[in-house]
Design a protein around this motif. Structure first.
Motif, short mmCIF file in Angstrom:
data_model
loop_
_atom_site.label_atom_id
_atom_site.label_comp_id
_atom_site.label_asym_id
_atom_site.label_seq_id
_atom_site.Cartn_x
_atom_site.Cartn_y
_atom_site.Cartn_z
N ILE B 126 27.30 32.35 58.30
CA ILE B 126 28.12 33.20 57.43
C ILE B 126 29.45 32.50 57.15
O ILE B 126 30.01 31.84 58.02
N ARG B 127 29.94 32.65 55.92
CA ARG B 127 31.26 32.13 55.56
C ARG B 127 31.94 33.13 54.61
O ARG B 127 31.28 33.65 53.70
N LEU B 128 33.25 33.36 54.80
CA LEU B 128 34.03 34.18 53.88
C LEU B 128 35.42 33.57 53.74
O LEU B 128 36.06 33.28 54.76
N GLY B 129 35.89 33.38 52.51
CA GLY B 129 37.23 32.85 52.34
C GLY B 129 37.37 32.05 51.07
O GLY B 129 36.90 32.49 50.01
N VAL B 130 37.99 30.88 51.18
CA VAL B 130 38.17 30.01 50.01
C VAL B 130 37.56 28.66 50.31
O VAL B 130 37.61 28.18 51.45
N THR B 131 36.99 28.04 49.28
CA THR B 131 36.25 26.80 49.46
C THR B 131 36.18 26.05 48.14
O THR B 131 36.37 26.65 47.08
N SER B 132 35.91 24.76 48.22
CA SER B 132 35.71 24.00 46.98
C SER B 132 34.29 24.19 46.45
O SER B 132 34.03 23.90 45.29
N PHE B 145 36.52 32.25 57.27
CA PHE B 145 36.00 32.86 58.47
C PHE B 145 34.48 32.65 58.47
O PHE B 145 33.87 32.48 57.41
N GLY B 146 33.87 32.74 59.66
CA GLY B 146 32.42 32.66 59.66
C GLY B 146 31.84 32.49 61.05
O GLY B 146 32.54 32.64 62.07
N ALA B 147 30.57 32.17 61.06
CA ALA B 147 29.86 31.92 62.32
C ALA B 147 28.62 31.10 62.00
O ALA B 147 28.07 31.19 60.90
N SER B 220 29.34 33.56 51.72
CA SER B 220 27.91 33.20 51.68
C SER B 220 27.22 33.64 52.97
O SER B 220 27.85 33.77 54.02
N ILE B 221 25.92 33.86 52.83
CA ILE B 221 25.04 34.11 53.96
C ILE B 221 23.88 33.13 53.83
O ILE B 221 23.29 33.02 52.76
N THR B 222 23.58 32.41 54.91
CA THR B 222 22.50 31.43 54.87
C THR B 222 21.49 31.73 55.97
O THR B 222 21.72 31.39 57.13
N PRO B 223 20.37 32.37 55.62
CA PRO B 223 19.34 32.62 56.64
C PRO B 223 18.68 31.31 57.06
O PRO B 223 18.50 30.41 56.24
N ARG B 224 18.38 31.18 58.32
CA ARG B 224 17.70 29.98 58.81
C ARG B 224 16.24 30.26 59.19
O ARG B 224 15.42 29.36 59.16
N SER B 225 15.95 31.45 59.57
CA SER B 225 14.55 31.85 59.74
C SER B 225 14.52 33.37 59.87
O SER B 225 15.55 34.00 60.09
#
Lengths: 136, 245
Positions: B126-132, B145-147, B220-225
């Motif tokens: 998980i990611r939340l915030g600002v990014t390129s 923020f994220g994990a 973003s949310i990135t499922p891995r399985s």
């Protein structure tokens, strides 16, 4: 590309050079380890970038077709159906518009032939390609 | 910079203390010279479930789905962001392109997300915030923020030039809990992060984005399985301070 990471239980900070990592670690009571970063970001002019995108588009099309042929369970009808669904991706890939290809592949529904694993493979390839280049 | 800051609350008058910040001066200043603080706020009360029309701000998306969520008392407007494809960085962002920055880190002031993740981190990132590049977990630069998979706490991610600092906030990541994730750039080299009021100050981090580095706002949310991974979005606000122009 090799980098150096100063780390402890709560923080990890990466540096390009060992000396900076060692200095940061000494000041903050951390340890240092060597790590491998993804390939470095490269600067290309517009024409070089276009060439790179078109080449990658060709690789993506080849990979897709090869996966179709490698799967013995794909019937001719299923292969034709999948090729039709892939046609918009192929058109943009041939033109080197990889950002739009990325969106299209993301939106392609999966099934028993175009599986989650196949989709993830192509998405990963595209993300790796796009991340080579500096983000504006 | 503080043109939108509310006046000191009168403790004898609770209504006054709850007033929405008066943006009149900021808006008037922007009409003359667009350099006053820009404040974007979203209750996720309006809009549809289509990319470009989500929430009051019209968030853009890639991948996944949006599901309307019944309101909870005190939380008007909640939407459920769902990621449903393994290894796909499923995004939500505030600009036309997921990897074309539309302002600069030197203009970032503060941001607040109120969210509730519904699953643990065993098989998602998980990611939340600002990014390129919100569609990448390894962008050129970010402050988020994220994990990652297996993290039991919320973390802060700072990236610049492809290098990363990952800092543990010490606040547990518990599915179903509500989190107020607040980040503030007091000045270059002086950042303050807060998760549900637990504060983490970060000074002179070598991987803080450079002030002239381009960024955009998103998550973003990135499922891995496994199956679907959801995040409830209740509220968002950010302040951007452009230079005089």
């Amino acid at each position: 590309m090799t980098a150096f990471e100063a780390y402890n239980d709560t923080e990890a900070v990466q540096f390009h050079d060992s000396l900076s990592a060692q200095t940061h670690a000494a000041i903050n009571g951390m340890q240092v380890r060597e790590i491998t970063l993804p390939d470095p970001i490269v600067e290309l002019d517009v024409i070089d970038r276009l060439e790179s995108d078109i080449m990658f588009g060709g690789v993506l099309i080849f990979e897709f077709l090869a996966d179709n042929r490698k799967d013995p369970n794909v019937t001719t009808a299923q292969s034709l159906d999948l090729l039709q669904r892939f046609a918009p991706v192929k058109d943009l890939a041939q033109l080197g518009d990889i950002k739009k290809v990325y969106g299209l592949v993301l939106s392609m529904p999966t099934d028993t032939i175009f599986t989650e694993a196949r989709k993830a493979k192509y998405v990963g390839m595209i993300e790796t390609h796009l991340n080579i280049f500096p983000q504006p | 910079m503080n043109g939108n800051k509310p006046s000191t609350p009168n403790r004898n008058n609770r209504m006054e203390a709850k007033q929405i910040p008066d943006l009149t001066n900021a808006l008037a200043a922007n009409a003359e010279s667009p350099s006053a603080p820009l404040v974007h706020t979203d209750e996720f009360l309006l809009g549809t479930t289509e990319g470009g029309e989500i929430g009051e701000l019209g968030w853009n998306t890639s991948g996944g789905t949006f599901v309307a969520q019944a309101a909870l008392v005190g939380r008007p407007g909640i939407v459920r962001r769902r990621a449903n494809s393994n290894n796909t960085v499923t995004t939500l962002y505030l600009c036309p392109s997921a990897n074309t920055a539309n302002y600069h880190w030197g203009e970032f002031v503060r941001q607040l997300w109120i969210v509730s993740p519904l699953q643990d981190t065993a098989n998602q990132q998980i990611r939340l915030g600002v990014t390129s590049a919100v569609n990448s977990l390894a962008p050129a630069r970010c402050c988020m923020f994220g994990a990652d998979q297996g993290d039991t706490n919320w973390h802060v991610y700072l990236r610049n030039g492809g290098l990363e600092s990952k800092i543990n906030t010490g606040v547990p990541f518990v599915p179903g809990n509500w989190y107020k994730l607040k980040m503030e750039r007091k000045e270059q080299g002086q950042l303050v992060f807060s998760v549900n009021g637990s504060t983490l100050e970060v000074a002179d981090n070598p991987n803080e984005p450079s002030a002239d580095g381009g960024i955009l706002t998103g998550m973003s949310i990135t499922p891995r399985s496994g199956g679907n991974y959801d995040m409830l979005l209740d509220f968002f606000t950010e302040t951007i301070q452009p230079p005089a122009r």
